[in-house]
Motif scaffolding. Structure first.
Motif, PDB file in Angstrom:
ATOM      1  N   TRP A  76       0.855  -1.193   0.000  1.00  0.00           N
ATOM      2  CA  TRP A  76       0.000   0.000   0.000  1.00  0.00           C
ATOM      3  C   TRP A  76       0.891   1.244   0.000  1.00  0.00           C
ATOM      4  N   ARG A  89      -4.599  10.374  -1.273  1.00  0.00           N
ATOM      5  CA  ARG A  89      -4.315   9.652  -2.510  1.00  0.00           C
ATOM      6  C   ARG A  89      -3.639   8.345  -2.140  1.00  0.00           C
ATOM      7  N   PHE A  91      -2.367   4.241  -3.541  1.00  0.00           N
ATOM      8  CA  PHE A  91      -2.109   3.270  -4.597  1.00  0.00           C
ATOM      9  C   PHE A  91      -1.817   1.929  -3.936  1.00  0.00           C
ATOM     10  N   TRP A  92      -2.011   0.875  -4.680  1.00  0.00           N
ATOM     11  CA  TRP A  92      -1.638  -0.437  -4.180  1.00  0.00           C
ATOM     12  C   TRP A  92      -1.212  -1.334  -5.340  1.00  0.00           C
ATOM     13  N   ASP A 117      -5.748   2.289  -7.556  1.00  0.00           N
ATOM     14  CA  ASP A 117      -5.591   3.603  -6.944  1.00  0.00           C
ATOM     15  C   ASP A 117      -6.959   4.137  -6.557  1.00  0.00           C
ATOM     16  N   THR A 119      -8.830   7.993  -4.733  1.00  0.00           N
ATOM     17  CA  THR A 119      -8.802   9.271  -4.027  1.00  0.00           C
ATOM     18  C   THR A 119      -9.912   9.228  -3.003  1.00  0.00           C
TER      19      THR A 119
END
Length: 544
Positions: A76, A89, A91-92, A117, A119
């Motif tokens: 992560w 924000r 992402f993984w 990803d 938001t």
């Protein structure tokens, strides 16, 4: 150097500035806008709410969201909200085993489904559905990647321009032996003399900034521009150089083992703040989340730190044991980090950021006045021959298309953000296309008719686009001045007010250009004086 050293430097200053002036203006304008790329990105996503929770609460909701939507991920990455960016924000990276093949007829996701990803609203922990846009990141990338040009060639081209700019700065200082006296001198409505005074004032006003931003811009890509030392020291493994010089935390390579409940994220963040003597956290990354050997890397928030290199701490996420901290940089790496930090100015508070922004605008005026000055100096020579040569016509067209046309393109980019349909496929790319279509139209019009009236029309058009942007914002979103000023949301309100200021400035320039009368050349003055004397003599004879 038959004309003397100073005259040779003046020649070099003129041509190094002119040959790359129009591209330098684009680089300066986009780079100056990048000081507020977070604020621009927020204005271009009006759906984002203001943050009303603490960093710890936001981090807790981020972990909860990722556990629910990316529980099988290998890693992560989370960026926590701050005053300039109210959203989280994240992402993984998914393991190969859970990546599903694309359904027939369905467009394959970028990254092949390996990466995800989102938001997320830190106030609720729910995913935000904001419009797709590159926001201020477009300007940041544009000022050294030039968008349509292949990245490698673009960066070489930008470096070439930066070297020419550095030469122009040094030769400009050498050429003006009364440089500080010239700073306090401006003669209004004196034709060529006025343009030269304006160029001198705009250059000297922020001279240390101009030298710093140009030199540090070259340093940011020094490894690309000067690769021979690396090839000599690491002939078979250049990646080892980058790992040793800029590697930071080593990558975790151990596979996930078993399952275990992690410590509360707040406890880990508190431990990092204590270690850093109260400095806050900007984000974190987790490797093997949910595993018994999960580790978390916590990144320090930019504050008064000059270097771009971000300190980090690595903890065992289950026991809370501090495993390591980012290694200390060597002298060369630390120097490069400070140079990079000076260029990006992440350390700057609101006042210093505004100073950098105004200095960048001064740099834009310096470059713009320099390319216009060449045309003003050359025009009397062409007037003597009775025709405008190709070179002057080309420079006139490029001056109009760059100096007056680029503001049109910047404003059109913001208009595109508000007017393009929200569900338009590849919407972010469409906004960028609006920027280049508008600039291309301005350049084409300038080449078709490179006259003074074209200056006036384009300056007035840019003024109208900027000045009407707050009205367009009010008609299309809820985040307008009538809401943001009473709420004290000065990020959004400040953007609208700055657009009004730019509109007023361009309108004033258009008004001045519309009423400007070119000064008479020496030959024309002599001719008119002779005609007046002859007329006076005839009148006296008639009277006698």
């Amino acid at each position: 150097m038959k004309n003397g050293f100073r005259q040779s430097m003046a020649w070099l200053h003129t041509w190094t500035g002119l040959l790359v002036g129009w591209l330098l203006l684009l680089i300066f304008m986009a780079g100056t806008a990048s000081y507020y790329r977070e604020e621009i990105s927020r204005w271009m996503r009006p759906e984002l709410p203001a943050t009303t929770v603490s960093t710890d609460v936001a981090a807790e909701r981020a972990v909860h969201y990722l556990q629910e939507h990316a529980g099988q991920a290998e890693t992560w990455f989370v960026t926590l909200p701050d005053p300039r960016n109210p959203a989280m924000r994240m992402f993984w990276r998914n393991p190969e085993s859970v990546v599903k093949p694309p359904v027939e007829g369905e467009r394959r996701r970028r990254g092949g489904g390996r990466f995800g990803d989102a938001t997320v609203d830190p106030n609720t922990g729910e995913k935000l559905e904001a419009r797709e846009t590159r926001g201020g990141e477009f300007f940041y990338r544009l000022h050294f990647d030039l968008h349509y040009i292949p990245v490698l060639w673009a960066r070489y081209l930008v470096g070439f321009c930066a070297m020419f700019m550095l030469v122009a700065i040094i030769t400009g200082v050498i050429t003006h032996k009364k440089i500080f006296k010239d700073f306090f001198t401006f003669r209004k409505d004196k034709g060529l003399r006025s343009w030269l005074d304006f160029h001198n004032v705009s250059a000297v006003m922020a001279l240390p900034y101009h030298a710093m931003i140009t030199y540090t811009g070259i340093v940011t890509l020094m490894v690309m521009y000067l690769p021979w030392g690396i090839k000599a020291a690491y002939p078979t493994d250049e990646d080892a150089f980058f790992s040793e010089a800029f590697g930071g935390m080593p990558e975790v390579s151990a596979p996930a083992e078993g399952r275990a409940a992690p410590l509360p994220i707040q406890q880990l963040l508190d431990s990092a703040r204590t270690h850093w003597k109260g400095v806050d956290v900007s984000g974190f990354s987790v490797t093997s989340p949910g595993a018994a050997n999960a580790v978390i890397d916590i990144r320090q928030r930019d504050g008064r730190r000059l270097s771009i290199d971000t300190p980090a701490l690595r903890y065992d996420m289950v026991t809370g044991k501090l495993l390591m901290e980012s290694p200390a940089s060597g002298a060369a790496t630390a120097t490069r980090g400070v140079m990079y930090g000076l260029h990006l100015a992440h350390f700057a508070d609101w006042g210093l950021r505004a100073f950098f922004f105004l200095s960048g605008l001064t740099g834009c005026l310096m470059v713009a006045s320099g390319v216009v000055l060449w045309a003003v100096k050359e025009r009397p020579k062409h007037a003597k021959s009775g025709r405008i040569g190709f070179g002057l016509r080309l420079v006139d067209a490029l001056n109009i298309g760059a100096v007056a046309g680029l503001p049109i393109a910047f404003a059109a980019y913001f208009w595109g953000n508000r007017l393009l349909p929200l569900q338009l496929p590849e919407r972010a790319d469409a906004e960028v296309s609006v920027f280049f279509y508008a600039w291309g139209a301005a350049l084409l019009a300038a080449f078709v008719w490179p006259k003074r009236v074209m200056w006036t029309w384009q300056l007035y058009l840019g003024a109208a686009l900027f000045a009407l942007l707050p009205l367009l914002n009010a008609l299309t979103t809820h985040a307008h001045l009538g809401v943001t000023v009473p709420a004290g949301d000065w990020v959004l309100a400040g953007f609208d007010l700055v657009m009004l200021a730019f509109g007023a400035m361009l309108a004033m320039c258009g008004w001045r250009m519309q009423r400007w009368t070119p000064p008479l050349s020496a030959a024309e003055k002599k001719k008119r004086a002779a005609a007046a004397a002859a007329g006076s003599a005839v009148a006296m004879e008639a009277k006698a």
